[in-house]
Scaffold this motif. Structure first.
Motif, PDB file in Angstrom:
ATOM      1  N   SER A 146      39.662  59.941  35.263  1.00 13.16           N
ATOM      2  CA  SER A 146      40.907  59.314  35.720  1.00 13.16           C
ATOM      3  C   SER A 146      41.873  60.342  36.292  1.00 13.16           C
ATOM      4  O   SER A 146      42.522  60.098  37.313  1.00 13.16           O
ATOM      5  N   ILE A 147      41.976  61.498  35.634  1.00 12.44           N
ATOM      6  CA  ILE A 147      42.907  62.545  36.086  1.00 12.44           C
ATOM      7  C   ILE A 147      42.538  63.034  37.486  1.00 12.44           C
ATOM      8  O   ILE A 147      43.412  63.240  38.340  1.00 12.44           O
ATOM      9  N   PHE A 148      41.255  63.192  37.741  1.00 10.93           N
ATOM     10  CA  PHE A 148      40.798  63.709  39.036  1.00 10.93           C
ATOM     11  C   PHE A 148      40.465  62.591  40.042  1.00 10.93           C
ATOM     12  O   PHE A 148      39.820  62.843  41.062  1.00 10.93           O
ATOM     13  N   ASN A 149      40.913  61.378  39.723  1.00 13.72           N
ATOM     14  CA  ASN A 149      40.796  60.240  40.639  1.00 13.72           C
ATOM     15  C   ASN A 149      39.337  59.863  40.950  1.00 13.72           C
ATOM     16  O   ASN A 149      39.063  59.174  41.922  1.00 13.72           O
ATOM     17  N   ILE A 150      38.408  60.344  40.123  1.00 16.48           N
ATOM     18  CA  ILE A 150      36.997  60.036  40.351  1.00 16.48           C
ATOM     19  C   ILE A 150      36.703  58.603  39.936  1.00 16.48           C
ATOM     20  O   ILE A 150      35.909  57.902  40.580  1.00 16.48           O
ATOM     21  N   ARG A 151      37.376  58.141  38.888  1.00 16.36           N
ATOM     22  CA  ARG A 151      37.136  56.797  38.370  1.00 16.36           C
ATOM     23  C   ARG A 151      37.468  55.742  39.428  1.00 16.36           C
ATOM     24  O   ARG A 151      36.728  54.778  39.604  1.00 16.36           O
ATOM     25  N   GLU A 152      38.573  55.940  40.138  1.00 18.96           N
ATOM     26  CA  GLU A 152      38.970  54.990  41.178  1.00 18.96           C
ATOM     27  C   GLU A 152      37.947  54.952  42.302  1.00 18.96           C
ATOM     28  O   GLU A 152      37.631  53.881  42.840  1.00 18.96           O
ATOM     29  N   GLN A 153      37.406  56.127  42.634  1.00 17.11           N
ATOM     30  CA  GLN A 153      36.388  56.177  43.683  1.00 17.11           C
ATOM     31  C   GLN A 153      35.112  55.450  43.253  1.00 17.11           C
ATOM     32  O   GLN A 153      34.454  54.791  44.073  1.00 17.11           O
ATOM     33  N   ILE A 154      34.770  55.568  41.964  1.00 20.41           N
ATOM     34  CA  ILE A 154      33.597  54.858  41.449  1.00 20.41           C
ATOM     35  C   ILE A 154      33.813  53.345  41.543  1.00 20.41           C
ATOM     36  O   ILE A 154      32.928  52.596  41.960  1.00 20.41           O
ATOM     37  N   VAL A 155      35.025  52.901  41.147  1.00 24.80           N
ATOM     38  CA  VAL A 155      35.346  51.465  41.206  1.00 24.80           C
ATOM     39  C   VAL A 155      35.285  50.961  42.650  1.00 24.80           C
ATOM     40  O   VAL A 155      34.739  49.891  42.935  1.00 24.80           O
ATOM     41  N   ASN A 156      35.834  51.735  43.585  1.00 21.67           N
ATOM     42  CA  ASN A 156      35.832  51.334  45.003  1.00 21.67           C
ATOM     43  C   ASN A 156      34.421  51.297  45.581  1.00 21.67           C
ATOM     44  O   ASN A 156      34.165  50.586  46.560  1.00 21.67           O
ATOM     45  N   ALA A 157      33.516  52.073  44.978  1.00 24.64           N
ATOM     46  CA  ALA A 157      32.138  52.086  45.461  1.00 24.64           C
ATOM     47  C   ALA A 157      31.355  50.848  45.008  1.00 24.64           C
ATOM     48  O   ALA A 157      30.301  50.537  45.563  1.00 24.64           O
ATOM     49  N   ILE A 158      31.878  50.137  44.008  1.00 24.90           N
ATOM     50  CA  ILE A 158      31.214  48.917  43.537  1.00 24.90           C
ATOM     51  C   ILE A 158      31.403  47.823  44.581  1.00 24.90           C
ATOM     52  O   ILE A 158      32.512  47.619  45.078  1.00 24.90           O
ATOM     53  N   PRO A 159      30.348  47.112  44.966  1.00 27.34           N
ATOM     54  CA  PRO A 159      30.487  46.047  45.979  1.00 27.34           C
ATOM     55  C   PRO A 159      31.568  45.039  45.608  1.00 27.34           C
ATOM     56  O   PRO A 159      31.758  44.720  44.421  1.00 27.34           O
ATOM     57  N   LEU A 160      32.270  44.531  46.608  1.00 29.13           N
ATOM     58  CA  LEU A 160      33.378  43.607  46.383  1.00 29.13           C
ATOM     59  C   LEU A 160      32.935  42.359  45.620  1.00 29.13           C
ATOM     60  O   LEU A 160      33.653  41.869  44.746  1.00 29.13           O
ATOM     61  N   GLY A 161      31.753  41.853  45.936  1.00 29.89           N
ATOM     62  CA  GLY A 161      31.253  40.658  45.249  1.00 29.89           C
ATOM     63  C   GLY A 161      31.120  40.865  43.753  1.00 29.89           C
ATOM     64  O   GLY A 161      31.428  39.966  42.958  1.00 29.89           O
ATOM     65  N   VAL A 162      30.662  42.060  43.358  1.00 21.59           N
ATOM     66  CA  VAL A 162      30.520  42.361  41.929  1.00 21.59           C
ATOM     67  C   VAL A 162      31.890  42.441  41.270  1.00 21.59           C
ATOM     68  O   VAL A 162      32.105  41.919  40.172  1.00 21.59           O
ATOM     69  N   ARG A 163      32.847  43.083  41.955  1.00 18.49           N
ATOM     70  CA  ARG A 163      34.200  43.201  41.402  1.00 18.49           C
ATOM     71  C   ARG A 163      34.856  41.837  41.240  1.00 18.49           C
ATOM     72  O   ARG A 163      35.516  41.564  40.237  1.00 18.49           O
ATOM     73  N   LEU A 164      34.668  40.964  42.237  1.00 17.87           N
ATOM     74  CA  LEU A 164      35.250  39.624  42.160  1.00 17.87           C
ATOM     75  C   LEU A 164      34.567  38.783  41.084  1.00 17.87           C
ATOM     76  O   LEU A 164      35.160  37.843  40.548  1.00 17.87           O
ATOM     77  N   GLY A 165      33.329  39.120  40.773  1.00 16.76           N
ATOM     78  CA  GLY A 165      32.585  38.350  39.778  1.00 16.76           C
ATOM     79  C   GLY A 165      32.897  38.722  38.348  1.00 16.76           C
ATOM     80  O   GLY A 165      32.493  38.015  37.423  1.00 16.76           O
ATOM     81  N   ILE A 166      33.640  39.828  38.125  1.00 20.16           N
ATOM     82  CA  ILE A 166      33.915  40.286  36.756  1.00 20.16           C
ATOM     83  C   ILE A 166      34.768  39.277  35.996  1.00 20.16           C
ATOM     84  O   ILE A 166      34.448  38.898  34.862  1.00 20.16           O
ATOM     85  N   SER A 167      35.859  38.804  36.625  1.00 20.47           N
ATOM     86  CA  SER A 167      36.774  37.875  35.928  1.00 20.47           C
ATOM     87  C   SER A 167      36.096  36.561  35.560  1.00 20.47           C
ATOM     88  O   SER A 167      36.168  36.131  34.396  1.00 20.47           O
TER      89      SER A 167
END
Length: 256
Positions: A146-167
């Protein structure tokens, strides 16, 4: 002698507090008010308070194999961790988000502890402590990411469909918990007996009665209460009634 406090003074004090909340949280700027936020907060608490019991149940193997020693500690830790997270979200980020231990991580934790028990032969209490060490290391790794902003890059690399399907996936999982394993009624003939598996799974009332014994009336009452509350929420939400979820829960409580 204490001075007499009039109702006007109380009203003035409450108005001052409401005004301070408006200014501090910038409610008008965000298109809301104190009443709406209090109702939303109470509704949110009622819909997620199950985690206070479910989290210690999962992490201590429902009190089995020595887990009963840990139940109260995990319950208190769940309360404290949730409170700290929500206070930080409110006063530091000014976001109306409720935070509590996630259903994914506590399930993962329970599986890790069970595997340690089966692989090493240690007691549940000893395995619990080992798993806590694993979770601590994992937390430190996530902090670095999180400190080195790597976590956000990992999340952004996840396909949008998968992210929308989490909720909706979380919603389906909670629906499965509510419909498939809610309550769990015990009787002199054993148990626990559940609504979907044992009541509807029996297909006929006579078979359900013979299976559940003296727990049958309680399971019927549970089933009726569940569906009354569910349909009340759906009807109120359809008519755009504020606090429909909370009102549906209250209606179910009255029916029960």
């Amino acid at each position: 002698m204490c001075p007499h406090i009039t109702s006007y003074q109380i009203i003035f004090f409450m108005r001052g507090k409401v005004g301070n909340m408006e200014k501090f949280f910038k409610l008008k700027e965000n298109g809301t008010n104190v009443r709406t936020e209090l109702l939303a907060g109470l509704t949110t608490f009622m819909t997620m308070a199950y985690i206070l019991a479910l989290n210690p149940n999962l992490l201590t193997n429902f009190g089995a194999d020595g887990g009963s020693q840990l139940w109260n500690a995990v319950f208190l830790a769940t309360c404290i961790a949730s409170a700290i997270g929500m206070f930080c979200m409110a006063f530091l980020a000014n976001k109306p988000f409720a935070l509590a231990p996630g259903m994914g991580l506590n399930s993962f934790f329970a599986v890790v502890v069970a595997n340690i028990v089966s692989l090493t032969g240690m007691t549940y209490l000893e395995s619990f402590q080992a798993a806590l060490g694993i979770i601590l290391i994992e937390g430190l790794v996530f902090l670095v990411l999180s400190i080195f902003n790597i976590r956000e890059q990992i999340v952004n690399a996840i396909p949008l469909g998968v992210r929308l399907g989490i909720s909706p996936a979380i919603g389906l999982m909670l629906m499965n918990i509510g419909l498939g394993s809610n309550v769990g009624v015990y009787s002199s003939d054993g148990g626990p007996f559940y609504v979907m598996r044992d009541f509807f799974g029996s297909l006929t009332p006579s078979l359900a009665k013979s299976t559940m014994g003296d727990a049958y009336p309680t399971v019927v009452l549970t089933t009726v209460t569940m569906f009354v509350g569910l349909f009340a929420i759906l009807i109120l939400a359809h008519h755009k009634v504020n606090g429909s979820v909370l009102l549906g829960m209250l209606i179910a409580c009255v029916v029960y």
